[in-house]
Design a protein around this motif. Structure first.
Motif, PDB file in Angstrom:
ATOM      1  N   SER A  92     -53.859 -14.000 -66.964  1.00  0.00           N
ATOM      2  CA  SER A  92     -54.369 -13.319 -65.776  1.00  0.00           C
ATOM      3  C   SER A  92     -53.575 -13.860 -64.593  1.00  0.00           C
ATOM      4  O   SER A  92     -52.732 -14.754 -64.747  1.00  0.00           O
ATOM      5  N   GLU A  93     -53.868 -13.334 -63.410  1.00  0.00           N
ATOM      6  CA  GLU A  93     -53.138 -13.798 -62.230  1.00  0.00           C
ATOM      7  C   GLU A  93     -53.542 -15.211 -61.805  1.00  0.00           C
ATOM      8  O   GLU A  93     -53.017 -15.735 -60.820  1.00  0.00           O
ATOM      9  N   ASP A  94     -54.435 -15.837 -62.564  1.00  0.00           N
ATOM     10  CA  ASP A  94     -54.793 -17.235 -62.302  1.00  0.00           C
ATOM     11  C   ASP A  94     -53.818 -18.214 -62.959  1.00  0.00           C
ATOM     12  O   ASP A  94     -53.878 -19.421 -62.693  1.00  0.00           O
ATOM     13  N   VAL A  95     -52.949 -17.704 -63.839  1.00  0.00           N
ATOM     14  CA  VAL A  95     -52.020 -18.594 -64.558  1.00  0.00           C
ATOM     15  C   VAL A  95     -50.613 -18.005 -64.541  1.00  0.00           C
ATOM     16  O   VAL A  95     -50.438 -16.791 -64.441  1.00  0.00           O
ATOM     17  N   LEU A  96     -49.636 -18.888 -64.661  1.00  0.00           N
ATOM     18  CA  LEU A  96     -48.263 -18.435 -64.821  1.00  0.00           C
ATOM     19  C   LEU A  96     -48.122 -17.645 -66.106  1.00  0.00           C
ATOM     20  O   LEU A  96     -48.756 -17.947 -67.118  1.00  0.00           O
ATOM     21  N   ILE A  97     -47.246 -16.657 -66.084  1.00  0.00           N
ATOM     22  CA  ILE A  97     -46.888 -15.956 -67.317  1.00  0.00           C
ATOM     23  C   ILE A  97     -45.982 -16.881 -68.127  1.00  0.00           C
ATOM     24  O   ILE A  97     -44.986 -17.392 -67.599  1.00  0.00           O
ATOM     25  N   PRO A  98     -46.317 -17.152 -69.394  1.00  0.00           N
ATOM     26  CA  PRO A  98     -45.453 -18.023 -70.210  1.00  0.00           C
ATOM     27  C   PRO A  98     -44.018 -17.502 -70.271  1.00  0.00           C
ATOM     28  O   PRO A  98     -43.786 -16.302 -70.425  1.00  0.00           O
ATOM     29  N   ARG A  99     -43.078 -18.426 -70.128  1.00  0.00           N
ATOM     30  CA  ARG A  99     -41.662 -18.073 -70.046  1.00  0.00           C
ATOM     31  C   ARG A  99     -40.930 -18.400 -71.352  1.00  0.00           C
ATOM     32  O   ARG A  99     -41.299 -19.341 -72.065  1.00  0.00           O
ATOM     33  N   PRO A 100     -39.836 -17.672 -71.629  1.00  0.00           N
ATOM     34  CA  PRO A 100     -39.013 -18.002 -72.805  1.00  0.00           C
ATOM     35  C   PRO A 100     -38.481 -19.434 -72.777  1.00  0.00           C
ATOM     36  O   PRO A 100     -38.381 -20.075 -73.821  1.00  0.00           O
ATOM     37  N   GLU A 101     -38.166 -19.942 -71.565  1.00  0.00           N
ATOM     38  CA  GLU A 101     -37.655 -21.330 -71.492  1.00  0.00           C
ATOM     39  C   GLU A 101     -38.715 -22.317 -71.988  1.00  0.00           C
ATOM     40  O   GLU A 101     -38.388 -23.317 -72.632  1.00  0.00           O
ATOM     41  N   THR A 102     -39.968 -22.040 -71.636  1.00  0.00           N
ATOM     42  CA  THR A 102     -41.039 -22.943 -72.055  1.00  0.00           C
ATOM     43  C   THR A 102     -41.232 -22.891 -73.566  1.00  0.00           C
ATOM     44  O   THR A 102     -41.584 -23.900 -74.191  1.00  0.00           O
ATOM     45  N   GLU A 103     -40.973 -21.736 -74.170  1.00  0.00           N
ATOM     46  CA  GLU A 103     -40.969 -21.643 -75.635  1.00  0.00           C
ATOM     47  C   GLU A 103     -39.967 -22.636 -76.225  1.00  0.00           C
ATOM     48  O   GLU A 103     -40.212 -23.225 -77.280  1.00  0.00           O
ATOM     49  N   GLU A 104     -38.846 -22.793 -75.535  1.00  0.00           N
ATOM     50  CA  GLU A 104     -37.807 -23.701 -76.028  1.00  0.00           C
ATOM     51  C   GLU A 104     -38.303 -25.149 -76.040  1.00  0.00           C
ATOM     52  O   GLU A 104     -37.941 -25.929 -76.921  1.00  0.00           O
ATOM     53  N   LEU A 105     -39.132 -25.505 -75.065  1.00  0.00           N
ATOM     54  CA  LEU A 105     -39.710 -26.851 -75.037  1.00  0.00           C
ATOM     55  C   LEU A 105     -40.630 -27.054 -76.244  1.00  0.00           C
ATOM     56  O   LEU A 105     -40.579 -28.089 -76.925  1.00  0.00           O
ATOM     57  N   TYR A 216     -47.377 -12.125 -57.164  1.00  0.00           N
ATOM     58  CA  TYR A 216     -48.449 -12.051 -58.158  1.00  0.00           C
ATOM     59  C   TYR A 216     -48.782 -13.377 -58.847  1.00  0.00           C
ATOM     60  O   TYR A 216     -49.939 -13.633 -59.161  1.00  0.00           O
ATOM     61  N   GLU A 217     -47.788 -14.223 -59.094  1.00  0.00           N
ATOM     62  CA  GLU A 217     -48.076 -15.436 -59.860  1.00  0.00           C
ATOM     63  C   GLU A 217     -48.608 -16.533 -58.929  1.00  0.00           C
ATOM     64  O   GLU A 217     -48.275 -16.580 -57.741  1.00  0.00           O
ATOM     65  N   PRO A 218     -49.458 -17.428 -59.465  1.00  0.00           N
ATOM     66  CA  PRO A 218     -50.120 -18.427 -58.604  1.00  0.00           C
ATOM     67  C   PRO A 218     -49.138 -19.441 -58.011  1.00  0.00           C
ATOM     68  O   PRO A 218     -48.447 -20.150 -58.747  1.00  0.00           O
ATOM     69  N   HIS A 219     -49.089 -19.493 -56.697  1.00  0.00           N
ATOM     70  CA  HIS A 219     -48.147 -20.396 -56.018  1.00  0.00           C
ATOM     71  C   HIS A 219     -48.437 -21.863 -56.341  1.00  0.00           C
ATOM     72  O   HIS A 219     -47.522 -22.691 -56.367  1.00  0.00           O
ATOM     73  N   LEU A 220     -49.703 -22.173 -56.590  1.00  0.00           N
ATOM     74  CA  LEU A 220     -50.081 -23.546 -56.923  1.00  0.00           C
ATOM     75  C   LEU A 220     -49.353 -24.042 -58.168  1.00  0.00           C
ATOM     76  O   LEU A 220     -49.057 -25.231 -58.293  1.00  0.00           O
ATOM     77  N   ALA A 221     -49.039 -23.122 -59.084  1.00  0.00           N
ATOM     78  CA  ALA A 221     -48.384 -23.489 -60.339  1.00  0.00           C
ATOM     79  C   ALA A 221     -46.861 -23.393 -60.251  1.00  0.00           C
ATOM     80  O   ALA A 221     -46.161 -23.790 -61.195  1.00  0.00           O
ATOM     81  N   LEU A 222     -46.364 -22.892 -59.130  1.00  0.00           N
ATOM     82  CA  LEU A 222     -44.920 -22.677 -58.989  1.00  0.00           C
ATOM     83  C   LEU A 222     -44.243 -23.630 -58.008  1.00  0.00           C
ATOM     84  O   LEU A 222     -43.182 -24.190 -58.306  1.00  0.00           O
ATOM     85  N   PHE A 223     -44.866 -23.795 -56.839  1.00  0.00           N
ATOM     86  CA  PHE A 223     -44.156 -24.405 -55.712  1.00  0.00           C
ATOM     87  C   PHE A 223     -44.688 -25.790 -55.359  1.00  0.00           C
ATOM     88  O   PHE A 223     -45.872 -26.070 -55.515  1.00  0.00           O
ATOM     89  N   VAL A 224     -43.777 -26.628 -54.855  1.00  0.00           N
ATOM     90  CA  VAL A 224     -44.143 -27.947 -54.329  1.00  0.00           C
ATOM     91  C   VAL A 224     -43.472 -28.131 -52.971  1.00  0.00           C
ATOM     92  O   VAL A 224     -42.365 -27.658 -52.740  1.00  0.00           O
ATOM     93  N   SER A 225     -44.174 -28.808 -52.067  1.00  0.00           N
ATOM     94  CA  SER A 225     -43.598 -29.026 -50.737  1.00  0.00           C
ATOM     95  C   SER A 225     -42.544 -30.139 -50.782  1.00  0.00           C
ATOM     96  O   SER A 225     -41.549 -30.087 -50.072  1.00  0.00           O
ATOM     97  N   ASP A 226     -42.783 -31.138 -51.638  1.00  0.00           N
ATOM     98  CA  ASP A 226     -41.835 -32.259 -51.766  1.00  0.00           C
ATOM     99  C   ASP A 226     -41.672 -32.559 -53.247  1.00  0.00           C
ATOM    100  O   ASP A 226     -42.508 -33.220 -53.859  1.00  0.00           O
TER     101      ASP A 226
END
Length: 295
Positions: A92-105, A216-226
């Protein structure tokens, strides 16, 4: 093939043309994914159903969802799910959409299965830190058969989503915590493996992010100020929770990975390596803690 009005092919073509005019990347692919989800048909099966008539309800729903995509809403949020490794998770828009790169991890750890059994012969405890949808921790719980799996995220909504995903796969015994890093975890919890896909895009790069993500994706899960200070706190939380000889694997920003590796080493980690993703970018940082003397 003759294209008859009212058929699956007719609406698929009209939808593709509409998305193309709206400058949506890969319009045909998106139109197919949305339609296959709506009809509950595997995408490949659409090709054998081109002459199938659509009901008025199906036509209306399809149009509605295609309009949503034309406004840049990601397909995964329209369908409410996303394939990841060997699984498919609810999103849902409360979580990041899983990415192919993360599959690699996840795949990297899956391929270390025998090494993990050797290094941790009595079994191991996994913590998915900043867990979002739960795609990392829940996948590893199914692929590696760990003794303990803990998922934590600062977002209560994200934890609810990961609980729904655990329920989907009937996974029991998973522990969930709404927590800023390790603050709300019980004091006794220690881990052999910590995996994390934390926020790692500096606020200064927001202007470069495509609208599908930014709007659309949650900024809390994407961005950092520092990015450095955030990762300092993350590394310290991880280090105090790792057993001797424990593993820490993190997805991160390729432009900052060397600086973050140096920071981790300064805080007492041992760097195993920086791991390339399939685009040949240094995307993953593999760290360890010192093993006990004599072990």
């Amino acid at each position: 093939m003759a294209e008859q009005p009212g058929t699956l092919l007719y609406y698929l073509k009209r939808s593709t043309e509409f998305l193309e005019k709206k400058e949506i990347p890969n319009p045909r692919v998106d139109a197919e994914w949305i339609l296959s989800d709506l009809l509950n048909l595997p995408r490949i099966k659409l090709y054998s159903q081109f002459e199938m008539p659509l009901s008025q309800k199906e036509i209306d729903l399809y149009r509605e969802r295609i309009v949503e995509r034309s406004k840049r809403k990601p397909v995964a949020y329209i369908t409410g799910k996303k394939g990841f490794h060997q699984f498919e998770y609810l999103v849902s828009e409360d979580v990041l959409i899983p990415r192919p790169e993360t599959e690699e991890l996840v795949d990297f750890l899956f391929k270390q299965k025998e090494t993990l059994r050797t290094e941790f012969p009595d079994g191991f405890q996994i913590w998915d830190l900043c867990s979002g949808s739960g795609c990392i921790g829940l996948s590893l719980s199914q692929l590696l058969d760990p003794k303990v799996v803990v998922l934590s995220d600062i977002s209560e909504e994200a934890i609810q989503q990961s609980k729904a995903n655990a329920e989907k796969y009937q996974l029991t015994g998973i522990q969930f915590y709404v927590s800023n890093l390790d603050e709300s975890l019980p004091n006794h919890l220690r881990f052999d493996i910590i995996v994390s896909n934390p926020p790692y895009i500096p606020d200064s790069e927001k202007k470069d992010i495509m609208p599908d993500v930014l709007d659309y994706e949650p900024h809390l899960a994407l961005f950092v100020s520092d990015i450095i200070e955030f990762h300092r706190a993350l590394f310290l939380s991880a280090k105090q929770r790792l057993n001797p000889g424990g593993w820490f694997l993190m997805e991160t920003h390729p432009n900052y990975i060397q600086e973050l590796e140096s920071l981790a080493i300064s805080l007492g980690f041992v760097s195993e390596r920086r791991i390339l993703d399939s685009s040949n970018k240094e995307r993953f940082l593999f760290l360890k803690t010192e093993a006990k003397i004599g072990s």
